[in-house]
Every structure is written in structure tokens, then in C-alpha cells.
Design a protein around this motif. Sequence first.
Motif, PDB file in Angstrom:
ATOM      1  N   LYS A 152       0.831  -1.178  -0.082  1.00 29.11           N
ATOM      2  CA  LYS A 152      -0.132   0.028  -0.184  1.00 29.11           C
ATOM      3  C   LYS A 152       0.841   1.353  -0.114  1.00 29.11           C
ATOM      4  O   LYS A 152       1.645   1.516   0.788  1.00 29.11           O
ATOM      5  CB  LYS A 152      -1.081   0.059   1.292  1.00 29.11           C
ATOM      6  N   GLY A 153       0.580   2.101  -0.914  1.00 30.59           N
ATOM      7  CA  GLY A 153       1.533   3.283  -1.116  1.00 30.59           C
ATOM      8  C   GLY A 153       2.752   3.323  -1.796  1.00 30.59           C
ATOM      9  O   GLY A 153       3.332   4.072  -2.026  1.00 30.59           O
ATOM     10  N   GLY A 154       3.049   1.881  -2.174  1.00 34.18           N
ATOM     11  CA  GLY A 154       4.364   1.897  -3.212  1.00 34.18           C
ATOM     12  C   GLY A 154       4.034   2.015  -4.465  1.00 34.18           C
ATOM     13  O   GLY A 154       3.114   2.329  -5.037  1.00 34.18           O
ATOM     14  N   HIS A 155       5.269   1.740  -5.276  1.00 33.74           N
ATOM     15  CA  HIS A 155       5.187   1.994  -6.608  1.00 33.74           C
ATOM     16  C   HIS A 155       4.426   1.080  -7.377  1.00 33.74           C
ATOM     17  O   HIS A 155       4.022   1.420  -8.180  1.00 33.74           O
ATOM     18  CB  HIS A 155       6.910   1.977  -6.941  1.00 33.74           C
ATOM     19  N   VAL A 156       4.443  -0.227  -6.872  1.00 32.21           N
ATOM     20  CA  VAL A 156       3.647  -1.316  -7.608  1.00 32.21           C
ATOM     21  C   VAL A 156       2.043  -0.848  -7.264  1.00 32.21           C
ATOM     22  O   VAL A 156       1.350  -0.986  -8.579  1.00 32.21           O
ATOM     23  CB  VAL A 156       3.886  -2.613  -6.931  1.00 32.21           C
ATOM     24  N   GLN A 157       1.574  -0.508  -6.268  1.00 34.43           N
ATOM     25  CA  GLN A 157       0.437   0.140  -6.302  1.00 34.43           C
ATOM     26  C   GLN A 157       0.034   1.452  -7.037  1.00 34.43           C
ATOM     27  O   GLN A 157      -1.125   1.093  -7.866  1.00 34.43           O
ATOM     28  CB  GLN A 157      -0.075   0.448  -4.627  1.00 34.43           C
ATOM     29  N   GLN A 158       0.909   2.152  -7.389  1.00 39.16           N
ATOM     30  CA  GLN A 158       0.820   3.110  -8.287  1.00 39.16           C
ATOM     31  C   GLN A 158       0.621   2.745  -9.638  1.00 39.16           C
ATOM     32  O   GLN A 158      -0.155   3.331 -10.586  1.00 39.16           O
ATOM     33  CB  GLN A 158       1.827   4.304  -8.160  1.00 39.16           C
ATOM     34  N   LEU A 159       1.503   1.819 -10.088  1.00 35.35           N
ATOM     35  CA  LEU A 159       1.291   1.131 -11.420  1.00 35.35           C
ATOM     36  C   LEU A 159       0.013   0.321 -11.830  1.00 35.35           C
ATOM     37  O   LEU A 159      -0.571   0.665 -12.732  1.00 35.35           O
ATOM     38  CB  LEU A 159       2.616   0.326 -11.720  1.00 35.35           C
ATOM     39  N   ILE A 160      -0.371  -0.292 -10.605  1.00 36.71           N
ATOM     40  CA  ILE A 160      -1.522  -1.043 -10.985  1.00 36.71           C
ATOM     41  C   ILE A 160      -2.661  -0.116 -10.853  1.00 36.71           C
ATOM     42  O   ILE A 160      -3.828  -0.143 -11.724  1.00 36.71           O
ATOM     43  CB  ILE A 160      -1.790  -2.084  -9.815  1.00 36.71           C
ATOM     44  N   HIS A 161      -2.781   1.024  -9.937  1.00 32.11           N
ATOM     45  CA  HIS A 161      -4.006   1.902 -10.170  1.00 32.11           C
ATOM     46  C   HIS A 161      -3.962   2.746 -11.430  1.00 32.11           C
ATOM     47  O   HIS A 161      -5.037   2.799 -11.927  1.00 32.11           O
ATOM     48  CB  HIS A 161      -3.443   2.817  -8.694  1.00 32.11           C
ATOM     49  N   LYS A 213      -5.710   0.155 -14.064  1.00 27.69           N
ATOM     50  CA  LYS A 213      -6.811  -0.067 -13.738  1.00 27.69           C
ATOM     51  C   LYS A 213      -7.923   1.105 -13.886  1.00 27.69           C
ATOM     52  O   LYS A 213      -8.953   0.990 -14.320  1.00 27.69           O
ATOM     53  CB  LYS A 213      -7.164  -0.909 -12.392  1.00 27.69           C
ATOM     54  N   TYR A 214      -7.434   2.257 -13.377  1.00 26.16           N
ATOM     55  CA  TYR A 214      -8.096   3.317 -13.298  1.00 26.16           C
ATOM     56  C   TYR A 214      -7.718   4.742 -14.133  1.00 26.16           C
ATOM     57  O   TYR A 214      -8.633   5.726 -13.973  1.00 26.16           O
ATOM     58  CB  TYR A 214      -8.374   3.880 -11.755  1.00 26.16           C
ATOM     59  N   HIS A 215      -6.944   4.750 -14.802  1.00 26.96           N
ATOM     60  CA  HIS A 215      -6.416   5.753 -15.547  1.00 26.96           C
ATOM     61  C   HIS A 215      -6.140   5.505 -17.243  1.00 26.96           C
ATOM     62  O   HIS A 215      -5.384   6.139 -17.709  1.00 26.96           O
ATOM     63  CB  HIS A 215      -5.380   6.455 -15.249  1.00 26.96           C
ATOM     64  N   ASP A 216      -6.922   4.148 -17.609  1.00 26.22           N
ATOM     65  CA  ASP A 216      -6.754   3.895 -18.959  1.00 26.22           C
ATOM     66  C   ASP A 216      -5.262   3.659 -19.370  1.00 26.22           C
ATOM     67  O   ASP A 216      -4.981   3.847 -20.774  1.00 26.22           O
ATOM     68  CB  ASP A 216      -7.343   4.918 -19.786  1.00 26.22           C
ATOM     69  N   ASN A 217      -4.554   3.274 -18.517  1.00 22.37           N
ATOM     70  CA  ASN A 217      -2.862   3.013 -19.011  1.00 22.37           C
ATOM     71  C   ASN A 217      -2.796   1.869 -19.264  1.00 22.37           C
ATOM     72  O   ASN A 217      -1.981   1.147 -18.574  1.00 22.37           O
ATOM     73  CB  ASN A 217      -1.940   3.730 -17.829  1.00 22.37           C
ATOM     74  N   ARG A 218      -3.312   1.520 -20.292  1.00 19.85           N
ATOM     75  CA  ARG A 218      -3.149   0.068 -20.704  1.00 19.85           C
ATOM     76  C   ARG A 218      -1.555  -0.392 -21.166  1.00 19.85           C
ATOM     77  O   ARG A 218      -1.248  -1.335 -20.714  1.00 19.85           O
ATOM     78  CB  ARG A 218      -4.057  -0.262 -22.002  1.00 19.85           C
ATOM     79  N   GLU A 219      -0.899   0.463 -21.411  1.00 19.04           N
ATOM     80  CA  GLU A 219       0.449   0.270 -21.906  1.00 19.04           C
ATOM     81  C   GLU A 219       1.239  -0.200 -20.919  1.00 19.04           C
ATOM     82  O   GLU A 219       2.065  -1.254 -20.821  1.00 19.04           O
ATOM     83  CB  GLU A 219       1.121   1.399 -22.643  1.00 19.04           C
ATOM     84  N   ILE A 220       0.859   0.340 -19.577  1.00 19.60           N
ATOM     85  CA  ILE A 220       1.622  -0.318 -18.293  1.00 19.60           C
ATOM     86  C   ILE A 220       1.263  -1.732 -18.087  1.00 19.60           C
ATOM     87  O   ILE A 220       2.096  -2.588 -17.738  1.00 19.60           O
ATOM     88  CB  ILE A 220       1.134   0.478 -17.003  1.00 19.60           C
ATOM     89  N   GLY A 221       0.053  -2.031 -18.428  1.00 22.54           N
ATOM     90  CA  GLY A 221      -0.050  -3.693 -18.268  1.00 22.54           C
ATOM     91  C   GLY A 221       0.312  -4.476 -19.163  1.00 22.54           C
ATOM     92  O   GLY A 221       1.156  -5.530 -18.892  1.00 22.54           O
ATOM     93  N   PHE A 222       0.604  -3.838 -20.613  1.00 23.42           N
ATOM     94  CA  PHE A 222       1.431  -4.556 -21.406  1.00 23.42           C
ATOM     95  C   PHE A 222       2.900  -4.828 -21.089  1.00 23.42           C
ATOM     96  O   PHE A 222       3.528  -5.937 -21.347  1.00 23.42           O
ATOM     97  CB  PHE A 222       1.433  -3.982 -22.807  1.00 23.42           C
ATOM     98  N   ARG A 223       3.392  -3.684 -20.775  1.00 25.33           N
ATOM     99  CA  ARG A 223       4.804  -3.697 -20.246  1.00 25.33           C
ATOM    100  C   ARG A 223       5.048  -4.446 -19.122  1.00 25.33           C
ATOM    101  O   ARG A 223       5.894  -5.306 -18.977  1.00 25.33           O
ATOM    102  CB  ARG A 223       5.101  -2.265 -19.889  1.00 25.33           C
ATOM    103  N   LEU A 224       4.232  -4.568 -18.065  1.00 27.95           N
ATOM    104  CA  LEU A 224       4.334  -5.381 -16.908  1.00 27.95           C
ATOM    105  C   LEU A 224       4.370  -6.711 -17.252  1.00 27.95           C
ATOM    106  O   LEU A 224       4.969  -7.672 -16.819  1.00 27.95           O
ATOM    107  CB  LEU A 224       3.493  -4.984 -15.818  1.00 27.95           C
ATOM    108  N   GLY A 225       3.560  -7.068 -18.034  1.00 27.19           N
ATOM    109  CA  GLY A 225       3.237  -8.514 -18.739  1.00 27.19           C
ATOM    110  C   GLY A 225       4.421  -8.937 -19.346  1.00 27.19           C
ATOM    111  O   GLY A 225       4.817 -10.148 -19.168  1.00 27.19           O
ATOM    112  N   ARG A 226       5.126  -7.926 -20.103  1.00 28.33           N
ATOM    113  CA  ARG A 226       6.076  -8.429 -20.863  1.00 28.33           C
ATOM    114  C   ARG A 226       7.577  -8.863 -19.905  1.00 28.33           C
ATOM    115  O   ARG A 226       8.201  -9.567 -19.893  1.00 28.33           O
ATOM    116  CB  ARG A 226       6.476  -7.514 -21.888  1.00 28.33           C
TER     117      ARG A 226
END
Length: 228
Positions: free
Chosen positions: A73-82, A85-98
Amino acid sequence: MRKIFNDLLHLFFPKLCMLCQTPLVGGEDHICLKCLCDLPRTGHNFLEENPATYLFGGKVPVYHAAAFLHYEKGGHVQQLIHSLKYHDNREIGFRLGRMAGLRYQKAILSERPDLLLPVPLHPKKRKQRGYNQSEWIARGLNTLLKLPIDTTSLRRTKETETQTHKQTYDRWLNMQDIFSVVDREALAGKHILLIDDVITSGSTIGACAEALLTIPGVRVSVLAIAMA
């Protein structure tokens, strides 16, 4: 001409790392190299027991399980996931998946799944968000794994209330019988790799696995970007 314009634009309005707010340099996108290197890896071995496999022990017979990053909670990973999920940043999902694919590629292919199955959202939630974040993670993974991505064989049939303030037992109860298999014959005998963003109590993925394991010959493994 367009490149010159973009270069001038970045000179006066540089793109910033979404985690530390320092200007990004050539080759960096969304996140600077230092922040990428500093993301808290779990060290989970996909082929061996680890905290992710222990979470499902005694509840649902998951074949293999792993999470790539620690979620705090409050960490960088939470920031990325948030942001995903909530700011239409689909590219982050793609990059984390890779990135997760690079970590687990050798292990996953030695126990090669037949397909990737992103944990489905309820249709109402998907319509509100415009996409399923787990599908974008699966797309990033698939740049390395080259496996079919199945987004139709498992359906979420009930829209559940938030899990945020529930205890672990109540979370599992809340997720009972909320997924249904659309085409059992298509999945019979398959090794399915379930993909999700965050494992918390394991109740959501557990409910997916329980629905899938009613199909003859199915094995279910799990890969998540993060684990709380």
C-alpha cells in the motif's frame, strides 16, 4: 519535420517518469530505468512452492503459481496497478506483462500451458472501464510465450460487492459461484494459465480455478503481476 517538432516539444515539456517524476531519456517510456530496476521482485520460482502456491493450498488445487512483484500500500507497484486499472494506462499492463514473461519464460515453457486465460471482468465493469486490465497483461506476456489468449471461454456472471474491507474467509465466500464456463469441450484436457493483476486473498483466482477444474482433464496454473 514531425520528429523535429516532437524533439522540440519534449525539450520544453519533457516526459516524466510516472513514479519519480524525473525526465525520461531516450528509450524510456512511462517509467525510468532506475525505477524499473527498483521494483520489488518477489523472487518466486514458477516451478516450485512459494507464497503464491501456499495461498491456494487446501482451498483449490492450483498446479503452479507465482507473482512477479510485491504489492505494498502506497508503494510504486500500487501506483502502477492503479494507473493500469483506473487511468486507462493499458500500456503499463502490456509492459508489466512482458517483464513478467521475461522472468518466467523458461520455467513456463518447460511446463508449457495450452493457453492464457485473463481473469474476466463482469460485463458491466468492463463496459465502465473500457477494457480488461488482465487482457493487456496477457498481451505483454504473449510477446514472449506465443500462446493463444482465451477471452471467451470463462464468464463472470455476478457483479460482486467490493472486497476491500472483507476478511479472507469472507472474501472467499463472496466469490463463490461467480464464474461459469461457456465452452467446456474447448477447454477439456487443457493446461490453463490464469492471468491477473494482483493476488490479495486469492479468492478471485480461486473462484476462476474452481469453475475451470470442473472440466475433465484440466490443469490450472496462475501468474499475477503482483501479490499483496
